[in-house]
Design an enzyme around this catalytic site. Structure first.
Site, PDB file in Angstrom:
ATOM      1  CG  ASP A 233      17.788  -8.948  -1.797  1.00 10.30           C
ATOM      2  OD1 ASP A 233      19.012  -9.090  -1.629  1.00 10.30           O
ATOM      3  OD2 ASP A 233      16.989  -9.899  -1.783  1.00 10.30           O
TER       4      ASP A 233
ATOM      5  CE  LYS B 299      21.213  -4.620   9.245  1.00  9.13           C
ATOM      6  NZ  LYS B 299      21.735  -5.868   8.702  1.00  9.13           N
TER       7      LYS B 299
ATOM      8  CG  MET C 117      27.702  -2.522   5.369  1.00 14.41           C
ATOM      9  SD  MET C 117      27.532  -2.154   3.600  1.00 14.41           S
ATOM     10  CE  MET C 117      27.514  -0.342   3.653  1.00 14.41           C
TER      11      MET C 117
ATOM     12  CB  CYS D 182      28.031 -10.191  11.806  1.00 11.51           C
ATOM     13  SG  CYS D 182      29.496 -10.465  10.780  1.00 11.51           S
TER      14      CYS D 182
END
Length: 347
Positions: A206, A141, A19, A102
């Site tokens: 989530d 990712k 992050m 991103c």
């Protein structure tokens, strides 16, 4: 056991998401202590590394106790990505990760991050360039696709595996969704259940409680879970999930004393790594989450984000520890949106 090249992870590993402006060494340290099995750096611009930009170079820092740790890079140029992979490899992390997920505008507009989802052939070429440039395991990712009309994650997984990546993490949203709505783990499961796929598939999106972690792991059959926003100010999410996996019981949340102690550890590491000015300034984004759930905490938070130096912040935190001694706040994750980091590429 889950294998990423020569890297061995425990069954059902928990990964700390990369992050931007969050996953720095101080933050990773408290998450590692809480049980994260594999961690990634903040994402690093390939162009920044090549230009020797100070901020980009600083993001290469990691410590031995963090291992296994991956360095994540992003960019839209094959030559730059290959060169940056070589620069990363020289610092000897355990793996190199490519950011194709991103969604923020400033990254997408440069044809990088989730912007590459619009050009699968480019994604393949960028991946090939990185894989060929390093002997380290390369992972990726990404998201499900650019939008609902162009979901292509099954083809992405097959083609990137063919190029030599050794694990894939999938965030169950499209770029168009940003962070809205629920992540669609059914499509992640389709990738995992594809008989052509041999590499580990990790799910992201989530996961904000032990019960949900167990439910998603069992229901969708992924090899492990990546946790991002739920860990901000609450590194205990990792130990709580592991305890629930092992016992089926919900672990008691940390006391305020433990919250204050870990927040102080985080602060100390931030100041040690970034210096007394920047370390204090950048820590301010974490206080609200460390203290969320405590009643009448607003005044303390305001004091924390205006305190000028380490001793002032330390005194305020210790005051909070005394003021709320014995109080156990409810776990803050319910309803947490991570809005304060959405524009910093917590993808």
């Amino acid at each position: 056991m889950v294998k990423i090249g020569p890297i061995s992870l425990p069954d059902n590993p928990l990964l700390l998401a990369p992050m931007e402006d969050v996953s720095d060494p101080p933050f990773r340290a408290v998450c590692k202590a809480a049980g994260a099995d594999l961690m990634y750096s903040e994402f690093i611009s390939s162009e920044g590394l090549i230009r020797d930009a100070i901020k980009s170079r600083q993001k290469l820092d990691f410590f031995e106790f963090e291992r296994p740790v991956g360095i994540q890079i992003f960019g839209g140029d094959e030559e730059a990505m290959a060169l940056s992979a070589r620069i990363v490899a020289a610092t000897q992390p355990d793996l190199v990760d490519i950011n194709f997920g991103c969604p923020v505008k400033k990254v997408v507009c440069k044809g990088a991050g989730a912007g590459v989802l619009k050009d699968l052939d480019l994604m393949v070429r960028l991946t090939r360039a990185v894989v060929r440039a390093t002997d380290l395991p390369v992972t990726v990712k990404t998201r499900l696709g650019w939008d609902e009309a162009s979901i292509n994650i099954e083809e992405v997984a097959e083609r990137l595996q063919d190029e030599g990546i050794q694990a894939l993490t999938i965030h169950g949203r499209t770029r168009a969704q940003m962070y809205k709505g629920e992540a669609d783990w059914r499509l992640i499961a389709k990738v995992k259940n594809n008989p052509r796929i041999r590499i580990p598939i990790f799910g992201n999106g989530d996961i904000d409680s032990p019960a949900k972690a167990k439910l998603y792991l069992d229901r969708y059959g992924v090899d492990g879970l990546m946790i991002g926003r739920a860990a901000i100010g609450y590194p205990w999410i990792f130990r709580e999930v592991k305890h629930y996996f092992a016992t089926g019981e919900v672990l008691a949340p940390p006391t305020i004393e433990e919250r204050v102690a870990v927040c102080l550890q985080h602060l100390e590491k931030s100041v040690a790594w970034k210096g007394p000015v920047l370390g204090i300034l950048e820590m301010r984004r974490h206080y609200a989450n460390y203290l969320k759930g405590l009643p009448h905490i607003k005044d303390f938070r305001m004091r924390l984000v205006t305190a000028p130096d380490f001793s002032s912040v330390e005194a305020i935190l210790r005051d909070i520890g005394v003021r709320y001694a014995g109080f156990v706040a409810e776990r803050f994750m319910a309803g947490f949106t991570g809005s304060q980091v959405e524009e910093s590429c917590a993808y």
